[in-house]
Scaffold this motif. Structure first.
Motif, PDB file in Angstrom:
ATOM      1  N   ASP A 162      23.149  74.481 -45.144  1.00  0.00           N
ATOM      2  CA  ASP A 162      22.326  74.874 -44.011  1.00  0.00           C
ATOM      3  C   ASP A 162      21.575  76.192 -44.171  1.00  0.00           C
ATOM      4  OD1 ASP A 162      22.860  72.618 -42.798  1.00  0.00           O
ATOM      5  OD2 ASP A 162      24.174  73.400 -41.230  1.00  0.00           O
ATOM      6  N   PHE A 163      21.997  77.010 -45.105  1.00  0.00           N
ATOM      7  CA  PHE A 163      21.292  78.279 -45.311  1.00  0.00           C
ATOM      8  C   PHE A 163      19.817  78.027 -45.588  1.00  0.00           C
ATOM      9  CE2 PHE A 163      24.738  81.489 -46.030  1.00  0.00           C
ATOM     10  CZ  PHE A 163      24.164  82.430 -45.223  1.00  0.00           C
ATOM     11  N   LEU A 164      19.584  76.962 -46.373  1.00  0.00           N
ATOM     12  CA  LEU A 164      18.209  76.659 -46.762  1.00  0.00           C
ATOM     13  C   LEU A 164      17.383  76.152 -45.586  1.00  0.00           C
ATOM     14  CD1 LEU A 164      19.219  74.872 -50.076  1.00  0.00           C
ATOM     15  CD2 LEU A 164      18.295  77.191 -49.844  1.00  0.00           C
ATOM     16  N   LEU A 165      18.092  75.623 -44.583  1.00  0.00           N
ATOM     17  CA  LEU A 165      17.387  75.023 -43.448  1.00  0.00           C
ATOM     18  C   LEU A 165      17.194  75.992 -42.288  1.00  0.00           C
ATOM     19  CD1 LEU A 165      19.350  71.649 -43.429  1.00  0.00           C
ATOM     20  CD2 LEU A 165      17.111  72.065 -44.444  1.00  0.00           C
ATOM     21  N   MET A 166      17.847  77.183 -42.381  1.00  0.00           N
ATOM     22  CA  MET A 166      17.786  78.108 -41.256  1.00  0.00           C
ATOM     23  C   MET A 166      16.387  78.683 -41.078  1.00  0.00           C
ATOM     24  SD  MET A 166      21.333  80.245 -41.015  1.00  0.00           S
ATOM     25  CE  MET A 166      20.900  81.385 -42.251  1.00  0.00           C
ATOM     26  N   GLY A 167      16.015  78.950 -39.818  1.00  0.00           N
ATOM     27  CA  GLY A 167      14.731  79.574 -39.546  1.00  0.00           C
ATOM     28  C   GLY A 167      14.746  81.041 -39.962  1.00  0.00           C
ATOM     29  N   ASP A 168      13.568  81.653 -40.021  1.00  0.00           N
ATOM     30  CA  ASP A 168      13.470  83.039 -40.487  1.00  0.00           C
ATOM     31  C   ASP A 168      14.270  84.002 -39.623  1.00  0.00           C
ATOM     32  OD1 ASP A 168      12.002  82.509 -42.658  1.00  0.00           O
ATOM     33  OD2 ASP A 168      10.038  82.868 -41.714  1.00  0.00           O
ATOM     34  N   PHE A 169      14.225  83.766 -38.329  1.00  0.00           N
ATOM     35  CA  PHE A 169      14.931  84.671 -37.418  1.00  0.00           C
ATOM     36  C   PHE A 169      16.433  84.638 -37.676  1.00  0.00           C
ATOM     37  CE2 PHE A 169      17.220  85.298 -33.395  1.00  0.00           C
ATOM     38  CZ  PHE A 169      16.882  86.628 -33.166  1.00  0.00           C
ATOM     39  N   ARG A 170      16.949  83.433 -37.790  1.00  0.00           N
ATOM     40  CA  ARG A 170      18.374  83.257 -38.035  1.00  0.00           C
ATOM     41  C   ARG A 170      18.767  83.874 -39.381  1.00  0.00           C
ATOM     42  NH1 ARG A 170      22.926  79.723 -37.188  1.00  0.00           N
ATOM     43  NH2 ARG A 170      24.472  81.299 -37.651  1.00  0.00           N
ATOM     44  N   LYS A 171      17.888  83.706 -40.362  1.00  0.00           N
ATOM     45  CA  LYS A 171      18.153  84.277 -41.692  1.00  0.00           C
ATOM     46  C   LYS A 171      18.223  85.795 -41.623  1.00  0.00           C
ATOM     47  CE  LYS A 171      16.195  80.996 -44.980  1.00  0.00           C
ATOM     48  NZ  LYS A 171      15.022  80.704 -45.783  1.00  0.00           N
ATOM     49  N   ALA A 172      17.230  86.363 -40.933  1.00  0.00           N
ATOM     50  CA  ALA A 172      17.170  87.824 -40.821  1.00  0.00           C
ATOM     51  C   ALA A 172      18.413  88.336 -40.092  1.00  0.00           C
ATOM     52  CB  ALA A 172      15.908  88.244 -40.074  1.00  0.00           C
ATOM     53  N   LEU A 173      18.792  87.635 -39.023  1.00  0.00           N
ATOM     54  CA  LEU A 173      19.945  88.054 -38.246  1.00  0.00           C
ATOM     55  C   LEU A 173      21.218  88.036 -39.087  1.00  0.00           C
ATOM     56  CD1 LEU A 173      20.649  88.873 -35.334  1.00  0.00           C
ATOM     57  CD2 LEU A 173      21.372  86.516 -34.970  1.00  0.00           C
ATOM     58  N   SER A 174      21.386  86.952 -39.875  1.00  0.00           N
ATOM     59  CA  SER A 174      22.554  86.863 -40.742  1.00  0.00           C
ATOM     60  C   SER A 174      22.593  88.020 -41.726  1.00  0.00           C
ATOM     61  CB  SER A 174      22.547  85.549 -41.511  1.00  0.00           C
ATOM     62  OG  SER A 174      22.898  84.508 -40.654  1.00  0.00           O
ATOM     63  N   ALA A 175      21.434  88.342 -42.303  1.00  0.00           N
ATOM     64  CA  ALA A 175      21.371  89.427 -43.288  1.00  0.00           C
ATOM     65  C   ALA A 175      21.700  90.768 -42.625  1.00  0.00           C
ATOM     66  CB  ALA A 175      19.993  89.461 -43.936  1.00  0.00           C
ATOM     67  N   ILE A 176      21.154  90.976 -41.414  1.00  0.00           N
ATOM     68  CA  ILE A 176      21.417  92.236 -40.710  1.00  0.00           C
ATOM     69  C   ILE A 176      22.907  92.373 -40.410  1.00  0.00           C
ATOM     70  CG2 ILE A 176      21.092  93.454 -38.499  1.00  0.00           C
ATOM     71  CD1 ILE A 176      18.201  92.368 -38.504  1.00  0.00           C
ATOM     72  N   LEU A 177      23.488  91.293 -39.904  1.00  0.00           N
ATOM     73  CA  LEU A 177      24.900  91.366 -39.517  1.00  0.00           C
ATOM     74  C   LEU A 177      25.817  91.600 -40.714  1.00  0.00           C
ATOM     75  CD1 LEU A 177      25.172  88.646 -36.724  1.00  0.00           C
ATOM     76  CD2 LEU A 177      25.372  91.114 -36.480  1.00  0.00           C
ATOM     77  N   ILE A 178      25.506  90.961 -41.829  1.00  0.00           N
ATOM     78  CA  ILE A 178      26.405  91.140 -42.978  1.00  0.00           C
ATOM     79  C   ILE A 178      26.234  92.545 -43.583  1.00  0.00           C
ATOM     80  CG2 ILE A 178      25.060  90.216 -44.912  1.00  0.00           C
ATOM     81  CD1 ILE A 178      27.797  88.587 -45.464  1.00  0.00           C
ATOM     82  N   THR A 179      25.018  93.082 -43.500  1.00  0.00           N
ATOM     83  CA  THR A 179      24.818  94.467 -43.961  1.00  0.00           C
ATOM     84  C   THR A 179      25.621  95.418 -43.081  1.00  0.00           C
ATOM     85  OG1 THR A 179      22.563  93.852 -44.527  1.00  0.00           O
ATOM     86  CG2 THR A 179      23.065  96.208 -44.491  1.00  0.00           C
TER      87      THR A 179
END
Lengths: 151, 233
Positions: free
Chosen positions: B185-202
């Motif tokens: 599903d990572f490949l299917l996520m929208g840009d917003f969701r991707k950015a949010l995931s990256a922010i949270l893990i940082t």
């Protein structure tokens, strides 16, 4: 009448019976409970002002410890307001957490004593809170006793 | 009548018996009780120490010292959060902000890989595992410390146990939030969701670093700032 009863409450102790004799008058337990609640209500009115009271005291006294604050309030209000221990320390700790108070510890006699004093922010906040209090008193005066209002 | 050194010891015991574990809270209560007992003795000189003490304790109400301890806990937790924020701010200023942005960018780019899910999961796993290890080590250390000195300090416990335990819990919740349900599903996520995931893990990496490395390193200094009485004992 009310004051008389509340004063009596300080001196009487409730026995097992449902009613009790106070200076010759028979008081039912419900009356006593009601009077007690009234007295508690009176303390509740002060409760919301506890922080302001503490801040004001520290403004005039530089640094104080918990017990000293309770005694000072009792002395200034001639016993009308007794700050309970269970309310004072939580209030002090909250003010400390908010950065309004700073602590100092000194060895006094055979024990350690924790003193509270105002921080720079605390001094500013005291001025604000006192102003709010004045506003509040004025508003209450208008509401409760419109005839004698100053304006 | 005046309170003696033995009475003071008794009062410390008394507070411990009434569920006040921490020396910092005990000390304030002992001084209060001692003052009040001396005052009570002025009015009733014949009262025994125990009776005067109980009379004074009654003034704390039916919950006894509980309110005081709870308020102190809230205060100390707030202080801990403020300390974390103070150190976290550094990560959004030069020079550390460069590292923060690189992390963020790196994690974002990573999501393009098919193995992204595993890398994210591994980062989570490592941080949580580290937290559990540190938690166990710290709790042993504190127990040993208590045995040696007979004193517990609330802020010390928050720094070394509660804070880390709570962060581990928050991470478990975040895990569900950041990662998609299945590996692809990572490949299917929208840009917003991707950015949010990256922010949270940082954020998670920085948060873990502060609670596990930075704060424990400065623990001694923080304790001295929090407890002026630290130097007396």
């Amino acid at each position: 009448m009310y004051q008389e009863h509340t004063k009596l409450l300080d001196t009487i102790s409730i026995k097992k019976s449902k009613s009790l004799e106070v200076t010759g008058k028979q008081l039912h337990i419900s009356t006593i409970k009601r009077l007690h609640i009234n007295k508690m209500g009176n303390q509740k009115l002060y409760k919301g002002s506890l922080q302001t009271i503490i801040l004001k005291l520290l403004e005039t006294n530089d640094k104080m410890y918990g017990y000293e604050i309770t005694q000072k309030v009792k002395e200034l209000t001639k016993g009308e307001l007794k700050i309970t221990e269970g309310a004072l320390y939580p209030a002090l700790h909250k003010l400390e957490a908010d950065g309004l108070l700073d602590v100092e510890v000194a060895k006094v006699g055979n024990r350690l004593r924790k003193y509270y004093k105002l921080t720079e922010n605390g001094t500013k906040e005291t001025a604000n809170k006192l102003e709010e209090m004045q506003e509040f008193l004025k508003t209450m005066q208008h509401l409760v006793n419109p005839k004698f209002s100053l304006e | 009548m005046k309170i003696t050194q033995n009475h003071i010891k008794e009062l410390y015991k008394f507070t411990r018996k009434h569920y006040v574990e921490y020396y910092d809270v005990q000390t304030e209560l002992v001084d209060h009780l001692a003052n009040d007992i001396e005052q009570i003795w002025e009015e009733h000189p014949n009262l025994s120490f125990e009776d005067a003490r109980d009379k004074s304790f009654k003034k704390f109400g039916i919950f006894g010292f509980m309110d005081v301890v709870q308020a102190k806990e809230r205060q100390m937790t707030k202080k801990y959060l403020k300390t974390i924020l103070k150190f976290a701010k550094e990560w959004f200023q030069l020079p550390k902000i460069v590292l923060t942005i690189s992390l963020l960018f790196g994690f974002y780019q990573l999501q393009k890989l098919t193995s992204a899910y595993y890398v994210y999961a591994a980062v989570f796993g490592v941080v949580i595992l580290l937290e559990i290890i540190v938690l166990i080590r710290n709790s042993r250390k504190l127990k040993k410390n208590y045995k040696e000195t007979g004193k517990k300090w609330m802020f010390q416990k928050i720094i070394s146990i509660n804070g880390i335990g709570n962060s581990a819990l928050i991470l478990f919740y975040l895990y569900d939030f950041i990662l998609p349900d299945s590996t692809k599903d990572f490949l299917l996520m929208g840009d917003f969701r991707k950015a949010l995931s990256a922010i949270l893990i940082t954020f998670l990496v920085i948060f873990g670093y502060i609670t596990l490395v930075v704060i424990p390193k400065k623990a001694e200094q923080l304790l001295q700032e929090t407890y002026p009485e630290y130097k007396f004992v």
